[in-house]
Design a protein around this motif. Structure first.
Motif, PDB file in Angstrom:
ATOM      1  N   PHE A 184       6.084   5.129  -8.529  1.00 45.23           N
ATOM      2  CA  PHE A 184       5.222   5.584  -9.517  1.00 45.23           C
ATOM      3  C   PHE A 184       6.008   5.974 -10.925  1.00 45.23           C
ATOM      4  N   GLU A 185       7.184   6.824 -10.732  1.00 49.91           N
ATOM      5  CA  GLU A 185       8.178   7.248 -11.747  1.00 49.91           C
ATOM      6  C   GLU A 185       9.022   5.842 -12.355  1.00 49.91           C
ATOM      7  N   PHE A 186       9.311   4.962 -11.447  1.00 48.75           N
ATOM      8  CA  PHE A 186      10.149   3.683 -11.650  1.00 48.75           C
ATOM      9  C   PHE A 186       9.510   2.995 -12.463  1.00 48.75           C
ATOM     10  N   PHE A 187       7.894   2.549 -12.335  1.00 45.02           N
ATOM     11  CA  PHE A 187       7.003   1.853 -12.875  1.00 45.02           C
ATOM     12  C   PHE A 187       6.745   2.104 -14.286  1.00 45.02           C
ATOM     13  N   LYS A 188       6.658   3.553 -14.600  1.00 44.57           N
ATOM     14  CA  LYS A 188       6.449   4.427 -15.876  1.00 44.57           C
ATOM     15  C   LYS A 188       7.571   4.045 -16.591  1.00 44.57           C
ATOM     16  N   LEU A 189       8.617   4.332 -16.119  1.00 45.25           N
ATOM     17  CA  LEU A 189      10.286   4.173 -16.866  1.00 45.25           C
ATOM     18  C   LEU A 189      10.216   2.624 -17.302  1.00 45.25           C
ATOM     19  N   GLN A 190      10.035   1.741 -16.704  1.00 42.38           N
ATOM     20  CA  GLN A 190      10.073   0.441 -17.066  1.00 42.38           C
ATOM     21  C   GLN A 190       9.168  -0.106 -18.243  1.00 42.38           C
ATOM     22  N   GLU A 203       0.648  -1.299   0.025  1.00 45.03           N
ATOM     23  CA  GLU A 203       0.246   0.204  -0.049  1.00 45.03           C
ATOM     24  C   GLU A 203       0.996   1.365   0.106  1.00 45.03           C
ATOM     25  N   GLU A 204       2.031   1.372   0.686  1.00 45.11           N
ATOM     26  CA  GLU A 204       2.777   2.349   0.759  1.00 45.11           C
ATOM     27  C   GLU A 204       3.366   2.518  -0.468  1.00 45.11           C
ATOM     28  N   LEU A 205       4.008   1.395  -1.346  1.00 48.07           N
ATOM     29  CA  LEU A 205       4.556   1.810  -2.575  1.00 48.07           C
ATOM     30  C   LEU A 205       3.587   2.117  -3.578  1.00 48.07           C
ATOM     31  N   THR A 206       2.385   2.039  -3.436  1.00 46.03           N
ATOM     32  CA  THR A 206       1.376   2.501  -4.639  1.00 46.03           C
ATOM     33  C   THR A 206       1.211   4.333  -4.511  1.00 46.03           C
ATOM     34  N   GLN A 211      15.921 -10.686  -9.821  1.00 45.76           N
ATOM     35  CA  GLN A 211      14.800 -11.286  -8.841  1.00 45.76           C
ATOM     36  C   GLN A 211      14.078  -9.982  -8.424  1.00 45.76           C
ATOM     37  N   GLY A 212      14.743  -9.051  -7.822  1.00 43.57           N
ATOM     38  CA  GLY A 212      14.243  -7.940  -7.124  1.00 43.57           C
ATOM     39  C   GLY A 212      13.315  -6.971  -8.149  1.00 43.57           C
ATOM     40  N   VAL A 213      14.013  -6.770  -9.522  1.00 41.26           N
ATOM     41  CA  VAL A 213      13.417  -6.028 -10.405  1.00 41.26           C
ATOM     42  C   VAL A 213      11.887  -6.709 -10.837  1.00 41.26           C
ATOM     43  N   LEU A 214      12.099  -7.978 -11.283  1.00 39.49           N
ATOM     44  CA  LEU A 214      10.726  -8.555 -11.527  1.00 39.49           C
ATOM     45  C   LEU A 214       9.710  -8.537 -10.430  1.00 39.49           C
ATOM     46  N   LEU A 215       9.914  -8.558  -9.246  1.00 42.72           N
ATOM     47  CA  LEU A 215       9.019  -8.406  -8.345  1.00 42.72           C
ATOM     48  C   LEU A 215       8.511  -7.189  -8.111  1.00 42.72           C
ATOM     49  N   LEU A 216       9.418  -5.998  -8.435  1.00 43.38           N
ATOM     50  CA  LEU A 216       8.770  -4.640  -8.381  1.00 43.38           C
ATOM     51  C   LEU A 216       7.994  -4.400  -9.661  1.00 43.38           C
TER      52      LEU A 216
END
Length: 294
Positions: free
Chosen positions: A74-80, A65-68, A119-124
């Motif tokens: 937000f910026e990281f997810f968009k860039l991916q 919930e904190e991540l959302t 592994q971490g990037v795929l989970l994020l």
């Protein structure tokens, strides 16, 4: 964030070990603050703790919930979403180069660090798992499982493979079509395989036999949401309701998920392993992973 990623990618694309190590540290340094709670958010509680507890508090993982609600995430997810800034693909290309360099202590450490970060990037960013539907990248993991690599690399690769297959049946079908089952069972039956790796292989086989879900849960399809986010977990998707439109893909209606039942996968595995019935009985009796993979 683009400037930081650009520096990291320049180092990751190098053939020089120290530069690759620096690039991995830069990626880790970018992702760690996204995943870990800020000490400021716990200021009142930290004031009551001793120095040890304050240090521990700084590394407290954030909740979903904190991540959302996190602008950095937000910026990281968009860039991916775009090819240019996708971290998973850069890490996999780095793995490919490292694997071609042969085996030595320093190179092995770089491979393991790259696998951990992958592994971490795929989970994020679960949509990046789609990379493993491609033969090139699934074959890369299978190559890393080969006995020529040290047990630590084999174990780290098995964990990466599990992360890549969770909730992604198309990747599991790619794994099967490239004789992944033959690879893992051959390693399992080999006398030269270490006990540590054999235990990881048993865990992997338990995981493989678990029931499949049709795909990563997707959010409602909207023109305002980047296409890959439409396959993101629903708890994360709400963070991107006003995101700019991304590149177009076919909808999942055009790409049906081909799932297999546990019984069908048991039959496939039975071609290479004779004691599959024992694994299934154990799986039914003890329900590892809580009986589900999520």
């Amino acid at each position: 964030m683009e400037a930081l990623l650009s520096l990291a990618f320049d180092n990751l694309s190098s053939y020089d070990g120290p530069k690759i190590k620096k690039g991995l540290k830069q990626v880790e340094g970018l992702l760690a603050p996204i995943c870990l709670a800020s000490a400021k958010t716990k200021k009142k509680q930290a004031a009551l703790d001793d120095e040890h507890m304050q240090q521990k508090q700084k590394s407290t993982p954030k909740t979903l919930e904190e991540l959302t609600d996190d602008p950095a995430f937000f910026e990281f997810f968009k860039l991916q979403e775009g090819f240019e800034w996708n971290i998973a693909q850069r890490l996999l290309d780095t793995l490919d180069r490292l694997l071609s360099r042969g085996s030595d202590g320093q190179n092995d450490l770089l491979i393991m660090s790259t696998l951990d970060l992958t592994q971490g990037v795929l989970l994020l960013h679960p949509p990046s798992k789609v990379l493993f539907a491609r033969e090139k990248y699934m074959n890369l993991l299978l190559d890393l499982l080969e006995p020529v690599n040290c047990p630590a690399i084999q174990s780290a690769t098995l964990l990466t493979l599990v992360v890549a297959l969770i909730d992604t049946p198309q990747n599991t079908r790619s794994f099967e079509s490239l004789d992944g089952l033959l690879t893992v069972t051959s390693i399992f039956k080999s006398r030269s395989t270490s006990r540590e790796v054999k235990l990881k292989l048993v865990e992997f086989l338990y995981f493989y036999l678990m029931p499949e879900t049709p795909s990563i849960p997707r959010a409602d399809v909207r023109d305002s949401m980047p296409a890959m986010l439409q396959r993101s977990p629903s708890k994360l998707a709400k963070a991107f309701g006003n995101a700019p439109s991304g590149r177009k893909r076919r909808s999942s209606d055009d790409e049906p998920d081909f799932t297999l039942s546990s019984e069908e996968k048991q039959a496939l595995l039975g071609r290479y392993l004779h004691n599959v019935d024992d694994l299934v009985r154990d799986l039914t009796a003890h329900t590892p992973f809580g009986g589900v993979v999520c």
